[in-house]
Design a protein around this motif. Structure first.
Motif, PDB file in Angstrom:
ATOM      1  N   THR A 225       0.833  -1.201   0.000  1.00  0.00           N
ATOM      2  CA  THR A 225       0.000   0.000   0.000  1.00  0.00           C
ATOM      3  C   THR A 225       0.866   1.248   0.000  1.00  0.00           C
ATOM      4  O   THR A 225       0.562   2.239  -0.692  1.00  0.00           O
ATOM      5  N   ARG A 226       1.954   1.225   0.765  1.00  0.00           N
ATOM      6  CA  ARG A 226       2.864   2.377   0.788  1.00  0.00           C
ATOM      7  C   ARG A 226       3.481   2.606  -0.586  1.00  0.00           C
ATOM      8  O   ARG A 226       3.559   3.749  -1.062  1.00  0.00           O
ATOM      9  N   ALA A 227       3.893   1.535  -1.249  1.00  0.00           N
ATOM     10  CA  ALA A 227       4.552   1.669  -2.546  1.00  0.00           C
ATOM     11  C   ALA A 227       3.609   2.250  -3.588  1.00  0.00           C
ATOM     12  O   ALA A 227       3.937   3.227  -4.279  1.00  0.00           O
ATOM     13  N   MET A 228       2.419   1.663  -3.715  1.00  0.00           N
ATOM     14  CA  MET A 228       1.498   2.130  -4.739  1.00  0.00           C
ATOM     15  C   MET A 228       0.891   3.480  -4.366  1.00  0.00           C
ATOM     16  O   MET A 228       0.435   4.227  -5.230  1.00  0.00           O
ATOM     17  N   GLY A 229       0.918   3.801  -3.068  1.00  0.00           N
ATOM     18  CA  GLY A 229       0.432   5.103  -2.633  1.00  0.00           C
ATOM     19  C   GLY A 229       1.264   6.249  -3.156  1.00  0.00           C
ATOM     20  O   GLY A 229       0.757   7.368  -3.314  1.00  0.00           O
ATOM     21  N   VAL A 230       2.529   5.997  -3.433  1.00  0.00           N
ATOM     22  CA  VAL A 230       3.392   7.048  -3.983  1.00  0.00           C
ATOM     23  C   VAL A 230       2.900   7.450  -5.366  1.00  0.00           C
ATOM     24  O   VAL A 230       2.797   8.647  -5.690  1.00  0.00           O
ATOM     25  N   LEU A 231       2.587   6.468  -6.188  1.00  0.00           N
ATOM     26  CA  LEU A 231       2.085   6.769  -7.535  1.00  0.00           C
ATOM     27  C   LEU A 231       0.736   7.484  -7.458  1.00  0.00           C
ATOM     28  O   LEU A 231       0.489   8.432  -8.215  1.00  0.00           O
ATOM     29  N   GLU A 232      -0.104   7.065  -6.544  1.00  0.00           N
ATOM     30  CA  GLU A 232      -1.400   7.733  -6.395  1.00  0.00           C
ATOM     31  C   GLU A 232      -1.223   9.180  -5.927  1.00  0.00           C
ATOM     32  O   GLU A 232      -1.941  10.083  -6.384  1.00  0.00           O
ATOM     33  N   ARG A 233      -0.276   9.399  -5.007  1.00  0.00           N
ATOM     34  CA  ARG A 233      -0.030  10.763  -4.531  1.00  0.00           C
ATOM     35  C   ARG A 233       0.449  11.653  -5.669  1.00  0.00           C
ATOM     36  O   ARG A 233       0.014  12.806  -5.804  1.00  0.00           O
ATOM     37  N   ALA A 234       1.336  11.117  -6.502  1.00  0.00           N
ATOM     38  CA  ALA A 234       1.824  11.886  -7.650  1.00  0.00           C
ATOM     39  C   ALA A 234       0.679  12.187  -8.612  1.00  0.00           C
ATOM     40  O   ALA A 234       0.599  13.280  -9.186  1.00  0.00           O
ATOM     41  N   ALA A 235      -0.233  11.215  -8.782  1.00  0.00           N
ATOM     42  CA  ALA A 235      -1.374  11.420  -9.678  1.00  0.00           C
ATOM     43  C   ALA A 235      -2.321  12.470  -9.129  1.00  0.00           C
ATOM     44  O   ALA A 235      -2.856  13.295  -9.887  1.00  0.00           O
ATOM     45  N   VAL A 236      -2.545  12.449  -7.826  1.00  0.00           N
ATOM     46  CA  VAL A 236      -3.430  13.446  -7.208  1.00  0.00           C
ATOM     47  C   VAL A 236      -2.889  14.847  -7.454  1.00  0.00           C
ATOM     48  O   VAL A 236      -3.633  15.760  -7.859  1.00  0.00           O
TER      49      VAL A 236
END
Length: 205
Positions: free
Chosen positions: A127-138
């Motif tokens: 979750t932490r790893a994929m959360g980085v990509l989601e944060r960048a997308a946001v």
């Protein structure tokens, strides 16, 4: 079989390292626990000090992979700051770089069929790893007019799918899938086309 003199904690690491080599050579379902023990230079019984079965061993390899992956994604994101666009593009490239440098971990994470919910530790780090990509997308999606803005989760999922597709088809050396273009170029131009469609990158002149 001549056993190596492992200290406390080293045996688990040796078993995971052996499993990673076997995963690269044979795939996640192409080896047994006995083979993993042999690769580590220990008896099969020694495996059960740490793992109940092969899936538990692969899950630990995946967990370790996600730890590396999360750190790499966070480094890429930070390197792109303060530009939301640069951070977003950097996380996509980090995905490709990880797959190339850590193929055994990559397979354990994404191709073994092991659920990230198998253990709380695995779920947390994934979750932490994929959360980085989601944060960048946001952050990047905030530059899109609201009426044209896709949900950030969809936004990041598109880039993840594109990155994963380039890795699977062209960056793993699979027979019959050689591209006339470097995988890095395929990913960069693909992301560019996608971002132009959203109005985040100026059109080519």
């Amino acid at each position: 079989m001549a056993k190596r003199g492992y200290h406390h904690g080293d045996l688990k690491r040796a078993l995971v390292d052996g499993a990673l080599r076997l995963i690269e050579d044979k795939g996640p379902t192409g080896f047994t626990l006995s083979e993993a023990a042999r690769e580590a230079g220990v008896t099969p019984a020694a495996v059960y000090r740490h793992f109940d079965g092969r899936d538990d061993l692969i899950a630990e390899a995946a967990r370790q992979g996600y730890e590396i992956f999360a750190d790499l994604m966070e480094y890429a994101y930070d390197k792109g700051q303060p530009s939301a666009l640069a951070s977003f593009e950097a996380t996509g490239r980090a995905y490709l770089a990880f797959a190339r440098k850590y193929p055994g971990h990559y397979v354990a994470m994404f191709e073994s069929g092991i659920s990230i919910q198998r253990t709380p530790e695995l779920n947390d780090v994934a979750t932490r790893a994929m959360g980085v990509l989601e944060r960048a997308a946001v952050e990047l999606s905030e530059h899109i007019p609201e009426e044209k803005r896709p949900p950030p989760q969809m936004f990041s999922a598109h880039i993840w799918a594109m990155s994963h597709g380039v890795v699977e088809l062209f960056a793993r050396g699979s027979p019959g899938t050689k591209s006339p273009f470097p995988p890095e170029d395929l990913l960069e131009t693909g992301i560019g086309v996608y971002l132009r469609g959203l109005g985040l990158v100026p059109p080519d002149k």
